[in-house]
Scaffold this active site. Structure first.
Site, PDB file in Angstrom:
ATOM      1  N   ASP A  31      32.511  41.425  31.454  1.00  0.00           N
ATOM      2  CA  ASP A  31      33.725  41.915  32.101  1.00  0.00           C
ATOM      3  C   ASP A  31      34.286  43.083  31.294  1.00  0.00           C
ATOM      4  O   ASP A  31      34.340  43.046  30.065  1.00  0.00           O
ATOM      5  CB  ASP A  31      34.750  40.781  32.200  1.00  0.00           C
ATOM      6  CG  ASP A  31      35.867  41.093  33.183  1.00  0.00           C
ATOM      7  OD1 ASP A  31      35.961  40.392  34.209  1.00  0.00           O
ATOM      8  OD2 ASP A  31      36.647  42.037  32.919  1.00  0.00           O
ATOM      9  N   ILE A  32      34.754  44.107  32.004  1.00  0.00           N
ATOM     10  CA  ILE A  32      35.278  45.313  31.355  1.00  0.00           C
ATOM     11  C   ILE A  32      36.607  45.025  30.637  1.00  0.00           C
ATOM     12  O   ILE A  32      36.991  45.754  29.730  1.00  0.00           O
ATOM     13  CB  ILE A  32      35.432  46.445  32.412  1.00  0.00           C
ATOM     14  CG1 ILE A  32      35.368  47.812  31.766  1.00  0.00           C
ATOM     15  CG2 ILE A  32      36.683  46.270  33.250  1.00  0.00           C
ATOM     16  CD1 ILE A  32      35.161  48.936  32.777  1.00  0.00           C
ATOM     17  N   ASN A  88      37.901  33.212  41.652  1.00  0.00           N
ATOM     18  CA  ASN A  88      39.179  33.478  42.300  1.00  0.00           C
ATOM     19  C   ASN A  88      38.958  33.829  43.768  1.00  0.00           C
ATOM     20  O   ASN A  88      37.962  34.457  44.114  1.00  0.00           O
ATOM     21  CB  ASN A  88      39.887  34.647  41.600  1.00  0.00           C
ATOM     22  CG  ASN A  88      40.190  34.345  40.142  1.00  0.00           C
ATOM     23  OD1 ASN A  88      40.492  33.209  39.797  1.00  0.00           O
ATOM     24  ND2 ASN A  88      40.105  35.360  39.290  1.00  0.00           N
ATOM     25  N   VAL A  97      38.277  42.027  43.084  1.00  0.00           N
ATOM     26  CA  VAL A  97      37.039  42.655  43.558  1.00  0.00           C
ATOM     27  C   VAL A  97      36.447  41.736  44.626  1.00  0.00           C
ATOM     28  O   VAL A  97      36.150  40.556  44.357  1.00  0.00           O
ATOM     29  CB  VAL A  97      36.029  42.875  42.406  1.00  0.00           C
ATOM     30  CG1 VAL A  97      34.742  43.497  42.952  1.00  0.00           C
ATOM     31  CG2 VAL A  97      36.627  43.767  41.317  1.00  0.00           C
ATOM     32  N   HIS A 101      32.332  36.354  42.725  1.00  0.00           N
ATOM     33  CA  HIS A 101      31.757  36.317  41.372  1.00  0.00           C
ATOM     34  C   HIS A 101      32.298  35.134  40.594  1.00  0.00           C
ATOM     35  O   HIS A 101      33.438  34.726  40.771  1.00  0.00           O
ATOM     36  CB  HIS A 101      32.072  37.613  40.620  1.00  0.00           C
ATOM     37  CG  HIS A 101      33.517  38.014  40.697  1.00  0.00           C
ATOM     38  ND1 HIS A 101      34.033  38.669  41.789  1.00  0.00           N
ATOM     39  CD2 HIS A 101      34.549  37.836  39.837  1.00  0.00           C
ATOM     40  CE1 HIS A 101      35.328  38.878  41.605  1.00  0.00           C
ATOM     41  NE2 HIS A 101      35.672  38.379  40.431  1.00  0.00           N
ATOM     42  N   HIS A 103      33.487  33.952  36.955  1.00  0.00           N
ATOM     43  CA  HIS A 103      33.860  34.341  35.601  1.00  0.00           C
ATOM     44  C   HIS A 103      33.327  33.235  34.684  1.00  0.00           C
ATOM     45  O   HIS A 103      33.625  32.050  34.910  1.00  0.00           O
ATOM     46  CB  HIS A 103      35.375  34.370  35.429  1.00  0.00           C
ATOM     47  CG  HIS A 103      36.081  35.426  36.220  1.00  0.00           C
ATOM     48  ND1 HIS A 103      36.496  36.615  35.654  1.00  0.00           N
ATOM     49  CD2 HIS A 103      36.470  35.462  37.518  1.00  0.00           C
ATOM     50  CE1 HIS A 103      37.120  37.333  36.572  1.00  0.00           C
ATOM     51  NE2 HIS A 103      37.115  36.667  37.711  1.00  0.00           N
TER      52      HIS A 103
HETATM   53  P1  5GP Z   1      38.746  39.023  39.985  1.00  0.00           P
HETATM   54  O1  5GP Z   1      40.126  39.498  39.601  1.00  0.00           O
HETATM   55  O2  5GP Z   1      38.313  39.641  41.292  1.00  0.00           O
HETATM   56  O3  5GP Z   1      38.542  37.561  39.925  1.00  0.00           O
HETATM   57  O4  5GP Z   1      37.790  39.602  38.849  1.00  0.00           O
HETATM   58  C1  5GP Z   1      37.337  40.913  38.841  1.00  0.00           C
HETATM   59  C2  5GP Z   1      36.923  41.207  37.427  1.00  0.00           C
HETATM   60  O5  5GP Z   1      36.119  42.370  37.430  1.00  0.00           O
HETATM   61  C3  5GP Z   1      38.096  41.481  36.483  1.00  0.00           C
HETATM   62  O6  5GP Z   1      38.089  40.528  35.432  1.00  0.00           O
HETATM   63  C4  5GP Z   1      37.835  42.917  36.000  1.00  0.00           C
HETATM   64  O7  5GP Z   1      38.166  43.102  34.641  1.00  0.00           O
HETATM   65  C5  5GP Z   1      36.372  43.101  36.279  1.00  0.00           C
HETATM   66  N1  5GP Z   1      35.975  44.465  36.583  1.00  0.00           N
HETATM   67  C6  5GP Z   1      36.575  45.296  37.480  1.00  0.00           C
HETATM   68  N2  5GP Z   1      35.919  46.470  37.530  1.00  0.00           N
HETATM   69  C7  5GP Z   1      34.894  46.373  36.656  1.00  0.00           C
HETATM   70  C8  5GP Z   1      33.866  47.278  36.255  1.00  0.00           C
HETATM   71  O8  5GP Z   1      33.748  48.410  36.732  1.00  0.00           O
HETATM   72  N3  5GP Z   1      32.981  46.840  35.321  1.00  0.00           N
HETATM   73  C9  5GP Z   1      33.063  45.587  34.783  1.00  0.00           C
HETATM   74  N4  5GP Z   1      32.149  45.258  33.879  1.00  0.00           N
HETATM   75  N5  5GP Z   1      34.020  44.703  35.134  1.00  0.00           N
HETATM   76  C10 5GP Z   1      34.924  45.100  36.058  1.00  0.00           C
END
Ligand code: 5GP
Length: 123
Positions: A31-32, A88, A97, A101, A103
């Site tokens: 994760d970024i 989520n 996103v 996915h 985590h």
């Molecule tokens: P969500 O909030 O949808 O459950 O998780 C999305 C995750 O994707 C977040 O933890 C966010 O930091 C990660 N993320 C968003 N854009 C990127 C990206 O371009 N690269 C990587 N490696 N992680 C990303």
């Protein structure tokens, strides 16, 4: 529903990511914005937008994400101490996103419950 997101670009190597695992059905990358010392996202290569879009037909992919999560935990030495796996869904679930996915968070002891209920009570 399967719309293209930034994760499709990561699968297609159009943008870089720190990829830690790949097979024909799934990809895992760091994760970024990590929320734990080890924070990896495990995604299906076939885009599924949210948990609401999981069907009997594509549900085998969800099971596979957990197989990958467990494999990563084992390989990176977190299996015994433990780790957290989170998916989520939509706005209230904290999804940002819309390519489903897992985590996988590890490397520290995590609290429970996992949220601060700042907006309203549970009743
Ligand atoms: P969500 O909030 O949808 O459950 O998780 C999305 C995750 O994707 C977040 O933890 C966010 O930091 C990660 N993320 C968003 N854009 C990127 C990206 O371009 N690269 C990587 N490696 N992680 C990303």
């Amino acid at each position: 529903m399967s719309s293209e997101t930034i994760f499709t670009k990561i699968i297609n190597r159009e943008i870089p990511a720190d990829i830690v695992y790949e097979d024909e059905k799934a990809l895992a990358f760091r994760d970024i914005n990590p929320q734990a010392p080890f924070h990896v996202l495990v995604i299906p290569k076939t885009a599924i937008a949210t948990i609401n879009d999981v069907t009997e037909e594509n549900s085998h992919l969800i099971g596979h994400l957990y197989v990958v999560a467990a494999k990563l935990a084992q390989e990176h030495g977190f299996a015994e101490d433990g780790y957290r796996v989170v998916m989520n869904c939509n706005e209230h679930g904290g999804q940002t996103v819309y390519h489903l996915h897992l985590h996988v968070l590890a490397g520290k002891e995590m609290g429970w419950p996992p949220y601060q209920d700042t907006k309203k009570g549970l009743a």
